[in-house]
Design a protein around this motif. Structure first.
Motif, short mmCIF file in Angstrom:
data_model
loop_
_atom_site.label_atom_id
_atom_site.label_comp_id
_atom_site.label_asym_id
_atom_site.label_seq_id
_atom_site.Cartn_x
_atom_site.Cartn_y
_atom_site.Cartn_z
N GLU A 52 0.82 -1.21 0.00
CA GLU A 52 0.00 0.00 0.00
C GLU A 52 0.86 1.26 0.00
OE1 GLU A 52 -2.95 -0.21 -0.87
OE2 GLU A 52 -3.26 -2.33 -0.47
N LEU A 53 1.99 1.25 0.69
CA LEU A 53 2.90 2.39 0.63
C LEU A 53 3.44 2.56 -0.78
CD1 LEU A 53 4.79 1.84 3.99
CD2 LEU A 53 3.29 3.78 3.44
N GLU A 54 3.75 1.46 -1.43
CA GLU A 54 4.23 1.50 -2.82
C GLU A 54 3.16 2.10 -3.74
OE1 GLU A 54 7.27 1.34 -5.34
OE2 GLU A 54 7.46 0.62 -3.29
N ALA A 55 1.90 1.86 -3.42
CA ALA A 55 0.80 2.40 -4.22
C ALA A 55 0.51 3.87 -3.88
CB ALA A 55 -0.46 1.56 -3.99
N GLY A 56 1.25 4.42 -2.91
CA GLY A 56 1.11 5.83 -2.58
C GLY A 56 0.15 6.14 -1.45
N HIS A 57 -0.30 5.14 -0.73
CA HIS A 57 -1.24 5.37 0.37
C HIS A 57 -0.51 5.83 1.63
CE1 HIS A 57 -4.68 3.91 -1.81
NE2 HIS A 57 -4.01 2.82 -2.14
N SER A 58 -1.23 6.55 2.46
CA SER A 58 -0.68 7.08 3.71
C SER A 58 -0.91 6.10 4.85
CB SER A 58 -1.37 8.40 4.05
OG SER A 58 -2.74 8.17 4.34
N VAL A 59 -0.25 6.36 5.97
CA VAL A 59 -0.46 5.57 7.18
C VAL A 59 -1.91 5.73 7.62
CG1 VAL A 59 0.15 5.31 9.61
CG2 VAL A 59 1.94 5.72 7.91
N GLU A 60 -2.39 6.96 7.59
CA GLU A 60 -3.78 7.21 8.00
C GLU A 60 -4.74 6.36 7.16
OE1 GLU A 60 -6.97 10.88 8.49
OE2 GLU A 60 -5.04 11.28 7.55
N TRP A 61 -4.52 6.30 5.86
CA TRP A 61 -5.38 5.49 4.99
C TRP A 61 -5.26 4.01 5.33
CZ3 TRP A 61 -4.75 1.49 1.59
CH2 TRP A 61 -5.84 1.21 0.76
N MET A 62 -4.02 3.54 5.53
CA MET A 62 -3.82 2.12 5.81
C MET A 62 -4.49 1.69 7.11
SD MET A 62 0.02 1.12 4.55
CE MET A 62 0.83 2.03 5.84
N PHE A 63 -4.43 2.55 8.13
CA PHE A 63 -4.97 2.20 9.44
C PHE A 63 -6.46 2.51 9.58
CE2 PHE A 63 -1.01 2.01 12.43
CZ PHE A 63 -0.49 0.97 11.68
N ASP A 64 -7.06 3.11 8.57
CA ASP A 64 -8.49 3.43 8.61
C ASP A 64 -9.31 2.15 8.54
OD1 ASP A 64 -11.03 4.51 8.45
OD2 ASP A 64 -10.77 5.34 6.45
N MET A 65 -10.08 1.89 9.60
CA MET A 65 -10.87 0.66 9.67
C MET A 65 -12.34 0.89 9.36
SD MET A 65 -9.26 -1.14 13.07
CE MET A 65 -9.62 0.22 14.14
N PHE A 66 -12.77 2.14 9.36
CA PHE A 66 -14.20 2.39 9.27
C PHE A 66 -14.62 3.17 8.02
CE2 PHE A 66 -13.05 2.18 13.80
CZ PHE A 66 -13.70 0.99 14.10
N GLY A 67 -13.68 3.71 7.27
CA GLY A 67 -14.01 4.49 6.09
C GLY A 67 -13.66 3.73 4.83
N ASP A 68 -13.01 4.44 3.95
CA ASP A 68 -12.61 3.84 2.68
C ASP A 68 -11.13 3.47 2.68
OD1 ASP A 68 -15.15 4.14 1.57
OD2 ASP A 68 -14.73 6.21 0.98
N GLY A 69 -10.56 3.29 3.85
CA GLY A 69 -9.13 3.01 3.96
C GLY A 69 -8.78 1.55 3.76
#
Length: 135
Positions: free
Chosen positions: A72-89
């Motif tokens: 996911e980091l390689e795809a350009g995602h942030s830590v906030e996005w990766m750890f998001d459990m309730f939204g679109d993360g």
């Protein structure tokens, strides 16, 4: 717990060295530990001092996270996005059946995983965590 990580690492290294043949030409080029064994051992060792809310998961459970984080980091995602459990993360917060972590320890685990598996993203991850006040 450290004994378990050491035992697993030693068993993996023993299995790797046992794969060679017994003749002199084969022993001239000694097999070396694979990078995945070193990465796994480094990550599991770093996780030993972290706290888990209820119980410590198995090493196998923990080892599923770093490759997914790196992808996911390689795809350009942030830590906030990766750890998001309730939204679109990415829903990649380190937790499982019967175990979880407080955010500070989850961040430490993430940093350990990135350091071991995809160190080229380490600066980005630590900068994001520092900017958010979570590291």
């Amino acid at each position: 717990m450290r004994r378990t990580a050491t035992t697993i690492t030693a068993a993996l290294l023993l299995a790797l060295t046992a794969c060679g043949s017994g003749d002199d030409t084969a022993s001239a080029s000694k097999p070396s530990a694979s990078p995945s064994v070193d990465r796994a051992g480094q990550f599991i060792t770093a996780s030993q001092d972290l706290e888990f809310v209820t119980m410590r998961p198995s090493n196998d459970e923990l080892l599923t996270f770093p490759p997914r984080w790196c992808k996911e980091l390689e795809a350009g995602h942030s830590v906030e996005w990766m750890f998001d459990m309730f939204g679109d993360g990415g829903d990649l917060y380190p937790l499982g059946d019967g175990w979880g972590m407080l955010l500070t320890d989850a961040n430490e685990l993430l940093v350990a995983g990135v350091r071991a598996y995809c160190p080229k993203h380490l600066d980005t991850v630590t900068e994001e965590l520092r900017a958010s006040g979570e590291y």
